[in-house]
Motif scaffolding. Sequence first.
Motif, PDB file in Angstrom:
ATOM      1  N   UNK A   1     -29.205  -3.209  -6.948  1.00 29.20           N
ATOM      2  CA  UNK A   1     -28.477  -2.902  -8.178  1.00 29.20           C
ATOM      3  C   UNK A   1     -27.010  -3.315  -8.057  1.00 29.20           C
TER       4      UNK A   1
ATOM      5  N   UNK B   1     -24.837  -5.911 -10.452  1.00 31.25           N
ATOM      6  CA  UNK B   1     -23.716  -5.346 -11.200  1.00 31.25           C
ATOM      7  C   UNK B   1     -22.392  -5.956 -10.739  1.00 31.25           C
TER       8      UNK B   1
ATOM      9  N   UNK C   1     -17.050   3.981 -15.717  1.00 31.64           N
ATOM     10  CA  UNK C   1     -18.232   4.831 -15.846  1.00 31.64           C
ATOM     11  C   UNK C   1     -18.982   4.931 -14.518  1.00 31.64           C
TER      12      UNK C   1
ATOM     13  N   UNK D   1     -29.574  20.484 -13.910  1.00 33.73           N
ATOM     14  CA  UNK D   1     -30.019  19.478 -14.889  1.00 33.73           C
ATOM     15  C   UNK D   1     -30.655  18.253 -14.235  1.00 33.73           C
TER      16      UNK D   1
ATOM     17  N   UNK E   1     -24.176   4.275  -5.206  1.00 31.34           N
ATOM     18  CA  UNK E   1     -23.959   3.102  -6.043  1.00 31.34           C
ATOM     19  C   UNK E   1     -22.492   2.827  -6.374  1.00 31.34           C
TER      20      UNK E   1
ATOM     21  N   UNK F   1     -24.972  -6.343 -15.120  1.00 27.22           N
ATOM     22  CA  UNK F   1     -24.577  -4.971 -14.781  1.00 27.22           C
ATOM     23  C   UNK F   1     -25.561  -3.936 -15.314  1.00 27.22           C
TER      24      UNK F   1
ATOM     25  N   UNK G   1     -28.864  -3.071 -15.142  1.00 23.94           N
ATOM     26  CA  UNK G   1     -29.762  -2.197 -14.362  1.00 23.94           C
ATOM     27  C   UNK G   1     -29.021  -1.050 -13.696  1.00 23.94           C
ATOM     28  N   UNK G   2     -27.887  -1.350 -13.068  1.00 28.85           N
ATOM     29  CA  UNK G   2     -27.128  -0.298 -12.389  1.00 28.85           C
ATOM     30  C   UNK G   2     -26.630   0.723 -13.408  1.00 28.85           C
ATOM     31  N   UNK G   3     -26.106   0.235 -14.533  1.00 28.62           N
ATOM     32  CA  UNK G   3     -25.607   1.148 -15.555  1.00 28.62           C
ATOM     33  C   UNK G   3     -26.730   2.034 -16.082  1.00 28.62           C
TER      34      UNK G   3
ATOM     35  N   UNK H   1     -29.554   2.993 -14.554  1.00 28.91           N
ATOM     36  CA  UNK H   1     -29.956   4.007 -13.577  1.00 28.91           C
ATOM     37  C   UNK H   1     -28.943   5.147 -13.540  1.00 28.91           C
ATOM     38  N   UNK H   2     -27.658   4.810 -13.531  1.00 27.17           N
ATOM     39  CA  UNK H   2     -26.640   5.859 -13.483  1.00 27.17           C
ATOM     40  C   UNK H   2     -26.654   6.700 -14.758  1.00 27.17           C
ATOM     41  N   UNK H   3     -26.811   6.039 -15.890  1.00 28.73           N
ATOM     42  CA  UNK H   3     -26.824   6.772 -17.155  1.00 28.73           C
ATOM     43  C   UNK H   3     -28.010   7.725 -17.184  1.00 28.73           C
ATOM     44  N   UNK H   4     -29.147   7.233 -16.715  1.00 30.40           N
ATOM     45  CA  UNK H   4     -30.347   8.055 -16.673  1.00 30.40           C
ATOM     46  C   UNK H   4     -30.100   9.339 -15.886  1.00 30.40           C
ATOM     47  N   UNK H   5     -29.372   9.203 -14.786  1.00 30.80           N
ATOM     48  CA  UNK H   5     -29.161  10.351 -13.917  1.00 30.80           C
ATOM     49  C   UNK H   5     -28.021  11.239 -14.387  1.00 30.80           C
ATOM     50  N   UNK H   6     -27.012  10.637 -15.002  1.00 32.06           N
ATOM     51  CA  UNK H   6     -25.788  11.383 -15.278  1.00 32.06           C
ATOM     52  C   UNK H   6     -25.752  11.958 -16.695  1.00 32.06           C
TER      53      UNK H   6
ATOM     54  N   UNK I   1     -27.928  13.382 -18.921  1.00 33.78           N
ATOM     55  CA  UNK I   1     -28.437  14.705 -19.221  1.00 33.78           C
ATOM     56  C   UNK I   1     -27.617  15.808 -18.545  1.00 33.78           C
ATOM     57  N   UNK I   2     -27.286  15.662 -17.248  1.00 34.32           N
ATOM     58  CA  UNK I   2     -26.444  16.685 -16.633  1.00 34.32           C
ATOM     59  C   UNK I   2     -25.137  16.931 -17.380  1.00 34.32           C
ATOM     60  N   UNK I   3     -24.501  15.876 -17.888  1.00 33.02           N
ATOM     61  CA  UNK I   3     -23.238  16.078 -18.597  1.00 33.02           C
ATOM     62  C   UNK I   3     -23.472  16.878 -19.871  1.00 33.02           C
TER      63      UNK I   3
END
Lengths: 274, 407, 286
Positions: free
Chosen positions: A85, A89, A107, A122, A148, C11, C13-15, C17-22, C24-26
Amino acid sequence: MTARGRIATYGAAGLVVVVCLFPFLWMIISSIKVLTELYTIPPTWIPEAPTLGNYATVLFDSNIPRYFLNSVVISVGSTGLALILAIFASYGFARFQFRGKTYYQSFILVGQLLPTAAIIVPLFITLRYLDLVNTYLGLILVYMIVTLPLSVWMLTSYFKAIPRELEEAAIIDGASRLGVLFRITLPLSLPGLVAVMVYAFVTTWNEFIFALCFATDSSVKTLPIGLAEFTTEFNTDWGAVMAASVIMTVPIAILFLSMQKYFVGGMMAGATKG
Amino acid sequence: MAKIKTLAMLAAGVSCLALASGAASAGEVTWWSPNFNVERAEELKVKFEAANPDITLNIESTTTNGLPQRILTTLRSGSAPDLIDAQHPWVTGYAQNDLVLPLDDVIEDRDDYNKAAIDYVTYEGKLWGVPYRIEALAVLCNRGHFEEAGLDPENPPATWAEFLDAAQKLTHDGRSGFAITGGGEVGNTIFRSVPFIWENGGELVSADGKTAEVNGEKAVEAIKYWTDMYTEYGVSPASTLENDGTANRRLFIAEKVSCYQSGQFDIGSIQKENPAIDILPIMTPHPEGGNPSAILGGWSWVIPSSAKNPDDAKTLIKWLAQPENMGFYTDTFPARVSAMDLPRFDEPILKVFGEMLPYGRPLPNHPRWVQIAQAYFDGVQRILIGEQDVQASMDDAASDIQRLLDQ
Amino acid sequence: MPGRHTGLLFALPALFVLALLVAYPIVYTVILSVTDLGGSFNGTENFRNVLAARATPRAFQNTLWWVGGSIVFQVVLGTATAILLNRDFFGRSTVRAIAVIPWVVPGIVAATTWAWMFHTEFGIINYMLTGPGIIDEPVGWLTGRHTVMPAMIAINVWKLFPFVAIMVLAGLQSIPKDLYEAARMDGATFWDEVRYITLPQVRPVIVAVTLLLVIWALNHITTIYAITRGGPANLTLITPIQIFRLGFESFQFNEAAALSVMFFMVAMVIVALYIRFLASEGEIGR
C-alpha cells in the motif's frame, strides 16, 4: 583524532553500550535464576544456581511457541501489506500533482493521533462487521493504522530523492507508469524499502493493546499477550516472563542487525530529502 | 445512537452466521474462564458434557492482565461468549449498561448463598450474576518472627493498640513488622484499608449513596492509623508505594516482612517458595471494643446480553452452581454455605479466613463506584507520598467523591 | 504529463484501507461524546463533567511535561549518539548495532524490566547505588513525588533515543566530506564543526523526527500504564491514560469519548501548527 579526543570517543561509546545493553543483560540474568533467587535482597549478579528451567517452561509448558508462529504470520503479513500500500501511495504522492493532495497526506497521519483507548471498541465493531475478529487478517488490517502512516511518509521522501529524469527516459521509450515503478524506481529504492520493512515489522511484533483486545483466541494471540499470560490473579512468574522476553527480543534483534546497513541507508534518504 | 445499536446487532448477527469455525452455534456454549481456574474448568467440562450430551462446551482461558478491558470490549461490541467469570464489583457496572442478562430464574436455593455476595450482584432488585467464589482478607504473619520478638503466637494481637505494638516489636534490622499497600491496582488498597474505616464506625459514602463521608472523624482516624504504619511508625517497608498484595507476599517470602494482609490464595505459593516459614494467620485487628471487618471479594458467573446461546449457558450455570461443583471450581471459598462442608475447606490454616467471612461486607453499589474508589485511593497515596496530611487529603477526596455522587 | 487522477489512483488503496478503519471510530466517538448512557443527546454535559474532574488539568499538565521532557532528551541524546557513531573508531559497527537494541526491545518488556530494576527493595539500581555508598537509603524511584515522572521519562528516552540516533546518523552520512575538510583548513575545532556544519546540515532530519516523537509521546500508553497506571496520586497520569482508565476501568465511555474529542483537537492543533511552521520554512510538506 587527538589522544584526548580518542579517549573521549571510546569513553562515550562505552557509555552508550552499557546504557543500551544493561537492561537487556539484566533480563537475561533474571531469566536463568530460580524463583526464590529473584526475590533475594540484595539481588545477586551471578545466579547461584543457574537454570534453564524457565526456558523449558516457556518452550514446552506454555502457548509461547504457537504465539511465536502467530506473531511471525501477523508481522510478515502486515509488513507486506503496509509495504504494498505504501509503495503505491508514496509513488502517487511523490510523482503526481492532484487536487487535495495535501489533505490526503495529512489524513494519513491522522490515524496516529486518534487516542488508542477511544478507537478500540468501535474498531472491534468494525472488525465484527467484516467478520474478522480472531483472524490473522483482522489483526493485519488493524496494524495498518499503526504502520502505514510512517511508511508512506518515509517512502514518499525516498521516491522524491530519485531523479525524475531516469523515469522520463523510460517513458519516452514506451514503458508504462507501472512498468517504470517496478523496473526502475523500486530497484533504486531498495534501502528505503528495507527501512520501511524493518520499521513495520518491529512495530507490529511489539504491539500489545490491539492484540490484547482483538485476539481473544489462542490461534491468533501474539507474543506480547503470551507475556501477559504468565501473570495470574495473585502471581507473576517473573523468571518465565524474562525468559519469554529474551525469546521475543532475540529474533527481532537478529533481523535488525542483519538489515542494519540497509536500514541506516534507507532512513538516510528518507529523512533528509523530504 | 439507535443506529449504532442496530449496527452492533447487525454485526453480531453477521458474525453469528459466519463464525461457524470454532465459535458457538446451537448446542455450543463458549465459556471464558480465568487462566488460574482453567484446569479445573476442563475437568468440569468432561463431567458436564457427559451429563448433557447435547451441549458442547468451549473453554477460553482469559488472562488476568487487562481482563476487565477485554470483557468490556467484547460486551460492548455486541458479540460476546455465553458465560464469563467476572469479579463481583464489576457486575453492577455491566448491569447498568445493559450488558448482561438477569439471572433470577437461574439461581436455586438463594438462601444457601452468602448474603453479602448476593447483595453485590443485585442491582435495581434483580440478580445479574451468580456468585461462586467468596473470600475475605485476614493478616498473615510469620510465626518464627513472632517468637523471636517475644510475642505469643497462640495469643496474637487483636486490637489496634496491641497490633501496632506488635508491629513495632517485629520491625528491626531491615525487617518490617506490618506491610500495607500503596501501589498496584486500586483494589489492593481498597480491600486492605476500607475495613479499618468500617471497624471504626466510619463510611466512604453514606448509606443512601448521596453524601461522601470519607473525611468524617471516624474515617480519618482509621485512615490515619493505617497510613501511619508507613508515614509515622515506619513499620511498613520503604517500597510501600509500589507494593500491591503480590509484592507484599514476595517480601513476606523473602522474610523482609513479618505480617501483611492477604487471603488464603497466598498460602500455597508461600509454602512452595519458602517452606521454612511457619504461617500464622490472624484476624484483622479492630479498635478497642469493636469487631474485625472485611470487604467480601470473589467472582461471579455472568451471561452477556449478546450471548448466542443463553439458554444452554443457564443450564451450565445451574449445573456449576451445585455445591460439589462450585466447591471444586473455586480457588478460595464457595459462595454457597452448603459447599463449605466439603473436606477441602476443613484445613486448620483456613480457619481464620473462614471466621472472617461473616464480617465480610460488599463494597458500596454505585454507578460511579470505580471513580469513587480511585478518588479515595488517590487520597491515600497523597498521604503516603507526604503531599498532604490525612484530614486535608481526605477533605479533597471527599469533594471529588461528592462531585461524582452529584452527577 | 499524466492524467489528473493518476496520482490519486495510486494513493487510493492506502486511503481506502485507512478510511475503512478510521471513519467509523471517529463517528462513533463523536456520537458517544454528546450522548448519555441511554443514548439520548445530552449536549455538553460529558465535556463539563470531564473538565470538572481534578485529574483532568493535572493530566494535561503531566502530558506537557511528559512530551516536553521526553523529546528534549531524546533529541539531544540521540543527536549526540549519532555524532559519536559517525566518528571513526575501532568497533564502531558493533556499537552501532548495540545502540539500536532499546528500540527493538518490545515496549511491554522494556517497561517490566525497568520496573524490576527500579524497584525500591529488589531493584538492582538501588543496590548499585547503596553498595558503594553513593546514597544511604534506598530511593523510591517509582513512588517519590520528584522522581517518578523523571523515571518514566528516562525509560521513554532510553527506548527511543536510538531511533533518533539512527535517523540523524543517516543524515550525517550525507554531509559532503569536503565541508569538513574546508573547515579544518580554517582551523576549526571539533565543537566548531558540530556547531557550524553538522547541526545546520542535519536540522531537517531533526525537525522531521521531532514531529514523529511528538505524535508518539502524545499517544503513549504502554510504559506508564504497565508500571504505575498513572499513579501514585496521579503524578504520572497523562491524558491518553486518563482516557483509557475512564473508559475501560470506570465504564464511563461517554466521558472518555468527550475527553478523546478534546484531546484529539488539541493534538491536531499542535501537529498542524508544527507542520505549518515547517512548511513555511520549506522543509516538509511540499
